[in-house]
Design a protein around this motif. Structure first.
Motif, PDB file in Angstrom:
ATOM      1  N   ASN A  57     -62.483 -15.031 -48.145  1.00 40.38           N
ATOM      2  CA  ASN A  57     -62.475 -15.983 -47.033  1.00 40.38           C
ATOM      3  C   ASN A  57     -61.331 -16.985 -47.124  1.00 40.38           C
ATOM      4  N   GLN A  58     -60.552 -16.910 -48.213  1.00 41.46           N
ATOM      5  CA  GLN A  58     -59.341 -17.731 -48.283  1.00 41.46           C
ATOM      6  C   GLN A  58     -58.353 -17.327 -47.184  1.00 41.46           C
ATOM      7  N   TYR A  59     -58.602 -16.156 -46.615  1.00 39.48           N
ATOM      8  CA  TYR A  59     -57.757 -15.690 -45.507  1.00 39.48           C
ATOM      9  C   TYR A  59     -57.807 -16.684 -44.356  1.00 39.48           C
ATOM     10  N   MET A  60     -58.977 -17.272 -44.121  1.00 42.45           N
ATOM     11  CA  MET A  60     -59.121 -18.247 -43.048  1.00 42.45           C
ATOM     12  C   MET A  60     -58.514 -19.583 -43.440  1.00 42.45           C
ATOM     13  N   LYS A  61     -58.670 -19.932 -44.700  1.00 46.12           N
ATOM     14  CA  LYS A  61     -58.055 -21.167 -45.159  1.00 46.12           C
ATOM     15  C   LYS A  61     -56.543 -21.071 -45.018  1.00 46.12           C
ATOM     16  N   GLY A  62     -56.054 -19.875 -45.285  1.00 53.21           N
ATOM     17  CA  GLY A  62     -54.624 -19.639 -45.070  1.00 53.21           C
ATOM     18  C   GLY A  62     -53.730 -20.127 -46.185  1.00 53.21           C
ATOM     19  N   THR A  63     -54.322 -20.709 -47.246  1.00 47.79           N
ATOM     20  CA  THR A  63     -53.518 -21.244 -48.342  1.00 47.79           C
ATOM     21  C   THR A  63     -54.089 -20.760 -49.667  1.00 47.79           C
ATOM     22  N   ASN A  64     -53.231 -20.250 -50.547  1.00 50.36           N
ATOM     23  CA  ASN A  64     -53.729 -19.796 -51.842  1.00 50.36           C
ATOM     24  C   ASN A  64     -53.742 -20.933 -52.850  1.00 50.36           C
ATOM     25  N   ILE A  65     -54.061 -20.640 -54.099  1.00 51.74           N
ATOM     26  CA  ILE A  65     -54.207 -21.666 -55.120  1.00 51.74           C
ATOM     27  C   ILE A  65     -52.914 -22.427 -55.387  1.00 51.74           C
ATOM     28  N   LEU A  66     -51.806 -21.813 -55.065  1.00 50.45           N
ATOM     29  CA  LEU A  66     -50.509 -22.461 -55.256  1.00 50.45           C
ATOM     30  C   LEU A  66     -50.062 -23.240 -54.017  1.00 50.45           C
ATOM     31  N   GLY A  67     -50.914 -23.230 -52.987  1.00 52.44           N
ATOM     32  CA  GLY A  67     -50.576 -23.975 -51.773  1.00 52.44           C
ATOM     33  C   GLY A  67     -49.697 -23.216 -50.803  1.00 52.44           C
ATOM     34  N   HIS A  68     -49.493 -21.923 -51.051  1.00 49.74           N
ATOM     35  CA  HIS A  68     -48.666 -21.110 -50.155  1.00 49.74           C
ATOM     36  C   HIS A  68     -49.524 -20.550 -49.020  1.00 49.74           C
ATOM     37  N   LYS A  69     -49.071 -20.719 -47.799  1.00 51.28           N
ATOM     38  CA  LYS A  69     -49.811 -20.198 -46.651  1.00 51.28           C
ATOM     39  C   LYS A  69     -49.529 -18.721 -46.466  1.00 51.28           C
ATOM     40  N   ARG A  70     -50.574 -17.994 -46.093  1.00 47.55           N
ATOM     41  CA  ARG A  70     -50.354 -16.578 -45.768  1.00 47.55           C
ATOM     42  C   ARG A  70     -49.562 -16.488 -44.473  1.00 47.55           C
ATOM     43  N   PRO A  71     -48.813 -15.415 -44.271  1.00 48.48           N
ATOM     44  CA  PRO A  71     -48.075 -15.256 -43.013  1.00 48.48           C
ATOM     45  C   PRO A  71     -49.040 -15.111 -41.839  1.00 48.48           C
ATOM     46  N   LEU A  72     -48.590 -15.472 -40.665  1.00 45.90           N
ATOM     47  CA  LEU A  72     -49.370 -15.224 -39.457  1.00 45.90           C
ATOM     48  C   LEU A  72     -49.557 -13.728 -39.287  1.00 45.90           C
ATOM     49  N   ASN A  73     -50.709 -13.330 -38.757  1.00 45.72           N
ATOM     50  CA  ASN A  73     -50.844 -11.921 -38.396  1.00 45.72           C
ATOM     51  C   ASN A  73     -50.358 -11.730 -36.957  1.00 45.72           C
ATOM     52  N   THR A  74     -50.267 -10.493 -36.526  1.00 49.07           N
ATOM     53  CA  THR A  74     -49.675 -10.207 -35.210  1.00 49.07           C
ATOM     54  C   THR A  74     -50.542 -10.701 -34.059  1.00 49.07           C
ATOM     55  N   ILE A  75     -51.879 -10.757 -34.283  1.00 44.94           N
ATOM     56  CA  ILE A  75     -52.763 -11.271 -33.226  1.00 44.94           C
ATOM     57  C   ILE A  75     -52.527 -12.758 -33.041  1.00 44.94           C
ATOM     58  N   GLU A  76     -52.459 -13.485 -34.147  1.00 37.69           N
ATOM     59  CA  GLU A  76     -52.200 -14.928 -34.095  1.00 37.69           C
ATOM     60  C   GLU A  76     -50.843 -15.212 -33.459  1.00 37.69           C
ATOM     61  N   PHE A  77     -49.856 -14.401 -33.817  1.00 38.29           N
ATOM     62  CA  PHE A  77     -48.528 -14.595 -33.237  1.00 38.29           C
ATOM     63  C   PHE A  77     -48.558 -14.399 -31.733  1.00 38.29           C
ATOM     64  N   GLY A  78     -49.305 -13.389 -31.265  1.00 37.19           N
ATOM     65  CA  GLY A  78     -49.380 -13.130 -29.826  1.00 37.19           C
ATOM     66  C   GLY A  78     -49.963 -14.299 -29.062  1.00 37.19           C
ATOM     67  N   VAL A  79     -51.007 -14.924 -29.626  1.00 37.67           N
ATOM     68  CA  VAL A  79     -51.632 -16.090 -28.993  1.00 37.67           C
ATOM     69  C   VAL A  79     -50.632 -17.243 -28.909  1.00 37.67           C
ATOM     70  N   LEU A  80     -49.934 -17.502 -30.016  1.00 35.69           N
ATOM     71  CA  LEU A  80     -48.968 -18.603 -30.057  1.00 35.69           C
ATOM     72  C   LEU A  80     -47.771 -18.322 -29.151  1.00 35.69           C
ATOM     73  N   TYR A  81     -47.349 -17.068 -29.100  1.00 34.00           N
ATOM     74  CA  TYR A  81     -46.196 -16.705 -28.283  1.00 34.00           C
ATOM     75  C   TYR A  81     -46.484 -16.962 -26.802  1.00 34.00           C
TER      76      TYR A  81
END
Length: 327
Positions: free
Chosen positions: A165-189
């Motif tokens: 569920n860290q996928y939703m948090k979007g940040t790992n233990i080092l504070g790095h955010k996971r990249p946007l997925n293509t669905i999220e990008f489509g919404v933002l675009y």
């Protein structure tokens, strides 16, 4: 069920709203057609005008058959065909495409509350017109290089499943955010594309509005669109995604209004309502919490701005009242 069945209150409300939107679009198309400097664009908009004009006539007959008062909507008094060109560089088709995007959502809603066969068929026909012209507008803009395509990526060669569920948090233990997925990008675009055009629309409206309150309101809308655009671009850039930049839709120096301030305010209300509806639906597809938080804050700002516009229209006597629920 036959066409003699009485129209329901929900269907009356849907047709009432559709009548206002369609008469507004007809007035705007009349101005864009008059000022069009490209024959292909002019023909596209003229074809849409003819199709929508016939549907307005159908609605007028429906109101008449029910013994219902015909809404005022927007008339020839709400457009100034002698006004100089306020936007250029493909803005007419860019904005017409946005109007068709709004129509797609509205017809889906209106179909879901329609039961009378002739009204159901009416919205199905309108949906078909909208889908046809949305595609034609898109292809025109792409051919003229007024509309950039969404970014391309390397196609995936395998599938995977999310197990943390860290996928939703979007940040790992080092504070790095996971990249946007293509669905999220489509919404933002989509939101970014609409706010680029919205900024130009509000700039033009503010530039030609004579009422100081209305001018101030449009300027506020322009600033809000710019802020939303900047926030979305920031999210994309943090993921090393280059935001799109449209080469179309610029504002001229004209200060003569092509439309009544009442029409411009209603148009702005429609765009705000569409933006809110789109964000509410799209938010469920944004799984990175930091992105969801920002989009949620934007939605709150848009809601406040849209409600402020309603109050202003009421103060000016420009807001036609929908039919009351009188049983």
């Amino acid at each position: 069920m036959t066409n003699k069945t009485k129209m329901s209150s929900a269907e009356l409300g849907a047709l009432w709203m559709t009548y206002h939107k369609k008469t507004m679009i007809l007035r705007m198309l009349e101005y864009f057609i008059e000022k069009a400097d490209d024959e292909e664009a002019k023909n596209l908009m003229s074809g849409l005008w003819e199709q929508l004009h016939s549907k307005v006539t159908v609605m007028e007959t429906m109101f008449q058959n029910e013994g219902a008062a015909l809404p005022e909507g927007f008339t020839k008094e709400d457009v100034n065909l002698d006004a100089p060109m306020l936007w250029e560089n493909g803005f007419d088709i860019l904005f017409s495409r946005i109007l068709k995007e709004i129509s797609t959502g509205m017809y889906a809603l209106h179909l879901s509350i329609s039961y009378k066969e002739d009204i159901v068929q009416f919205y199905k026909q309108l949906s078909e017109i909208t889908e046809t012209y949305y595609n034609q507008f898109t292809q025109y803009l792409l051919e003229k290089s007024f509309l950039p395509r969404p970014n391309f990526i390397t196609m995936p060669k395998s599938i995977d499943f999310i197990t943390d569920n860290q996928y939703m948090k979007g940040t790992n233990i080092l504070g790095h955010k996971r990249p946007l997925n293509t669905i999220e990008f489509g919404v933002l675009y989509r939101a970014l594309e609409n706010n680029i055009i919205g900024t130009q629309l509000m700039k033009g409206f503010a530039q030609c509005a004579k009422d100081k309150d209305v001018q101030k309101y449009f300027t506020k809308g322009m600033v809000l669109s710019q802020e939303i655009k900047k926030e979305i671009e920031g999210i994309l850039l943090k993921d090393n995604i280059q935001p799109p930049s449209s080469s179309g839709g610029t504002v001229t120096s004209s200060t003569i209004a092509p439309f009544s301030e009442r029409l411009m305010m209603f148009c702005n209300f429609l765009l705000g309502s569409f933006s809110l509806g789109g964000q509410g639906f799209s938010a469920t597809f944004l799984w990175r919490n930091d992105v969801t938080t920002k989009i949620g804050a934007q939605g709150k700002d848009i809601l406040g701005y849209t409600r402020e516009g309603l109050v202003l229209m009421m103060d000016k006597g420009w807001l036609e009242e929908p039919p009351k629920m009188e049983l």
